[in-house]
Design an enzyme around this catalytic site. Structure first.
Site, PDB file in Angstrom:
ATOM      1  N   TYR A  97      -0.779  -0.792  10.255  1.00  0.00           N
ATOM      2  CA  TYR A  97      -1.038  -1.121   8.845  1.00  0.00           C
ATOM      3  C   TYR A  97       0.150  -0.711   7.973  1.00  0.00           C
ATOM      4  O   TYR A  97       0.688  -1.520   7.206  1.00  0.00           O
ATOM      5  CB  TYR A  97      -2.310  -0.401   8.389  1.00  0.00           C
TER       6      TYR A  97
ATOM      7  N   SER B 188       0.865  -1.195   0.000  1.00  0.00           N
ATOM      8  CA  SER B 188       0.000   0.000   0.000  1.00  0.00           C
ATOM      9  C   SER B 188       0.892   1.232   0.000  1.00  0.00           C
ATOM     10  O   SER B 188       2.012   1.186   0.522  1.00  0.00           O
ATOM     11  CB  SER B 188      -0.873   0.012   1.257  1.00  0.00           C
TER      12      SER B 188
HETATM   13  N1  LIG Z   1      -8.888  -0.924  -1.322  1.00  0.00           N
HETATM   14  C1  LIG Z   1      -7.921  -0.036  -1.349  1.00  0.00           C
HETATM   15  O1  LIG Z   1      -8.114   1.129  -1.643  1.00  0.00           O
HETATM   16  C2  LIG Z   1      -6.503  -0.460  -0.989  1.00  0.00           C
HETATM   17  C3  LIG Z   1      -5.471   0.490  -1.002  1.00  0.00           C
HETATM   18  C4  LIG Z   1      -4.176   0.062  -0.687  1.00  0.00           C
HETATM   19  C5  LIG Z   1      -3.931  -1.278  -0.399  1.00  0.00           C
HETATM   20  N2  LIG Z   1      -4.967  -2.154  -0.375  1.00  0.00           N
HETATM   21  C6  LIG Z   1      -4.675  -3.548  -0.051  1.00  0.00           C
HETATM   22  O2  LIG Z   1      -5.257  -4.397  -1.027  1.00  0.00           O
HETATM   23  C7  LIG Z   1      -5.636  -5.624  -0.435  1.00  0.00           C
HETATM   24  C8  LIG Z   1      -7.086  -5.940  -0.760  1.00  0.00           C
HETATM   25  O3  LIG Z   1      -7.903  -4.915  -0.270  1.00  0.00           O
HETATM   26  P1  LIG Z   1      -9.492  -4.959  -0.458  1.00  0.00           P
HETATM   27  O4  LIG Z   1     -10.023  -3.721   0.178  1.00  0.00           O
HETATM   28  O5  LIG Z   1      -9.809  -5.255  -1.870  1.00  0.00           O
HETATM   29  O6  LIG Z   1      -9.818  -6.278   0.423  1.00  0.00           O
HETATM   30  P2  LIG Z   1     -11.025  -6.653   1.405  1.00  0.00           P
HETATM   31  O7  LIG Z   1     -10.854  -5.989   2.712  1.00  0.00           O
HETATM   32  O8  LIG Z   1     -12.279  -6.482   0.637  1.00  0.00           O
HETATM   33  O9  LIG Z   1     -10.695  -8.207   1.686  1.00  0.00           O
HETATM   34  C9  LIG Z   1     -10.619  -9.154   0.677  1.00  0.00           C
HETATM   35  C10 LIG Z   1     -10.864 -10.516   1.276  1.00  0.00           C
HETATM   36  O10 LIG Z   1      -9.851 -10.879   2.238  1.00  0.00           O
HETATM   37  C11 LIG Z   1     -10.438 -11.822   3.107  1.00  0.00           C
HETATM   38  N3  LIG Z   1      -9.632 -12.009   4.330  1.00  0.00           N
HETATM   39  C12 LIG Z   1      -9.490 -11.153   5.366  1.00  0.00           C
HETATM   40  N4  LIG Z   1      -8.708 -11.693   6.321  1.00  0.00           N
HETATM   41  C13 LIG Z   1      -8.349 -12.924   5.861  1.00  0.00           C
HETATM   42  C14 LIG Z   1      -7.545 -13.981   6.387  1.00  0.00           C
HETATM   43  N5  LIG Z   1      -6.966 -13.866   7.591  1.00  0.00           N
HETATM   44  N6  LIG Z   1      -7.377 -15.101   5.658  1.00  0.00           N
HETATM   45  C15 LIG Z   1      -7.977 -15.228   4.455  1.00  0.00           C
HETATM   46  N7  LIG Z   1      -8.745 -14.267   3.898  1.00  0.00           N
HETATM   47  C16 LIG Z   1      -8.937 -13.129   4.596  1.00  0.00           C
HETATM   48  C17 LIG Z   1     -11.818 -11.246   3.387  1.00  0.00           C
HETATM   49  O11 LIG Z   1     -12.738 -12.265   3.803  1.00  0.00           O
HETATM   50  C18 LIG Z   1     -12.194 -10.639   2.030  1.00  0.00           C
HETATM   51  O12 LIG Z   1     -13.086 -11.474   1.301  1.00  0.00           O
HETATM   52  C19 LIG Z   1      -5.353  -5.479   1.065  1.00  0.00           C
HETATM   53  O13 LIG Z   1      -4.095  -6.038   1.368  1.00  0.00           O
HETATM   54  C20 LIG Z   1      -5.305  -3.984   1.267  1.00  0.00           C
HETATM   55  O14 LIG Z   1      -4.499  -3.616   2.365  1.00  0.00           O
HETATM   56  C21 LIG Z   1      -6.246  -1.782  -0.667  1.00  0.00           C
END
Ligand SMILES: NC(=O)c1ccc[n+]([C@@H]2O[C@H](COP(=O)([O-])OP(=O)(O)OC[C@H]3O[C@@H](n4cnc5c(N)ncnc54)[C@H](O)[C@@H]3O)[C@@H](O)[C@H]2O)c1
Length: 272
Positions: free
Chosen positions: A166, A154
């Site tokens: 985080y 991130s």
């Molecule tokens: N969405 C954003 O804007 C953004 C920005 C920067 C980084 N990220 C990173 O991208 C990644 C995905 O983000 P998102 O918002 O699409 O995901 P999200 O929070 O929607 O999660 C995706 C899936 O991960 C699963 N999950 C959570 N804990 C788990 C575990 N311990 N074991 C197995 N599965 C698990 C959840 O059940 C969920 O279905 C993350 O690492 C996040 O930090 C996202």
């Protein structure tokens, strides 16, 4: 962007694992978008998620588009669960070429407010999961002649964003990729990280205070926000043989926001 049009060929014959591949309902989170894009380029995909229904929904979406996928339930913050999940994926796919460590949680945290449990949980879900998945996956990749690992970090791990645990865990995921890149380059393994930033997913939209979305858009050089497909296409490139000479890097997918200095950023906000 709309769902990308894919060739079905770039990853043909390859097998991939994506962690956190589920999403709520029909939403497109980053993990689901990555799984759909890798499958859309011809890879068989093992969709791992804590929530089997969510993983199954992603696998179903892949099959509806003509791809091949399986859903596996696992809490990847736990080392034994990672071992079991990788074994289950290997039983189904017979090989492993691509690992995308996508799982991540981002509860607010600050130095004064953190307790041991909160810190340990963020580290376990974000960083330990990537470590244990790599530990189990690398030997399988070596057996198959190499592979590509992509850690979803991130921009919060590149600059201070006020989310201590985080951001620290995400910086750790970048370093993990570098270490694996150097230690296992001669095994044919590449390891890279992608840093999404200013990306809009339904999950983020629900949590974002009013007005912040517009402020975020203004501060980026491109003046637009990204989405999960933008991240997935970058992951697909790094995972593919087209990136065969790229390893140990961090690729921000953030519309350039981490490249801008404070004065131009200020001018962009005023001028927009
Ligand atoms: N969405 C954003 O804007 C953004 C920005 C920067 C980084 N990220 C990173 O991208 C990644 C995905 O983000 P998102 O918002 O699409 O995901 P999200 O929070 O929607 O999660 C995706 C899936 O991960 C699963 N999950 C959570 N804990 C788990 C575990 N311990 N074991 C197995 N599965 C698990 C959840 O059940 C969920 O279905 C993350 O690492 C996040 O930090 C996202």
């Amino acid at each position: 962007m709309p769902e990308p049009i894919l060739t079905g060929r770039r990853l043909s014959g390859l097998a991939a694992i994506v962690t956190g591949a589920g999403a709520e309902g029909a939403e497109i989170g980053i993990g689901r978008a990555v799984a759909l894009v890798l499958a859309g380029e011809g890879a068989r995909v093992a969709c791992i998620d804590l929530d089997l229904e969510r993983a199954q929904a992603t696998a179903d979406m892949i099959r509806e588009r003509g791809g091949d996928a399986v859903a596996i339930a696992a809490d990847v913050s736990l080392r034994p669960a990672c071992a079991e999940a990788v074994s289950a994926a290997l039983d189904w796919m017979g090989r492993l070429d691509i690992l995308v460590n996508n799982v991540g949680i981002s509860p607010p945290s600050s130095l004064s407010g953190l307790d041991e449990g909160q810190w340990s949980r963020v580290m376990a879900v974000n960083l330990d999961s990537a470590l244990w998945m790599c530990q189990r996956s690398v030997p399988a990749m070596v057996t198959g002649g190499g592979g590509s690992i992509v850690n979803i970090a991130s921009i919060a791990g590149m600059r201070a964003h006020g989310s201590l645990a985080y951001g620290t865990s995400k910086a750790g995921m970048v370093q993990l990729a570098r270490e694996i890149a150097v230690a296992h380059g001669r095994d044919g393994i590449r390891a890279n990280a992608v840093a999404p930033g200013h990306v809009m997913t339904s999950h983020i939209a629900r949590r974002m205070p009013p007005g912040m979305r517009e402020d975020r858009r203004k501060v980026g050089p491109l003046g637009i926000e990204g989405d999960a497909w933008d991240v997935a296409m970058a992951v697909c490139f790094l995972a593919s043989p087209e990136a065969r000479f790229i390893t140990g890097v961090l690729l921000p997918v953030d519309g350039g926001v981490t490249q801008i200095g404070p004065l131009p950023a200020h001018a962009l906000i005023l001028g927009d």
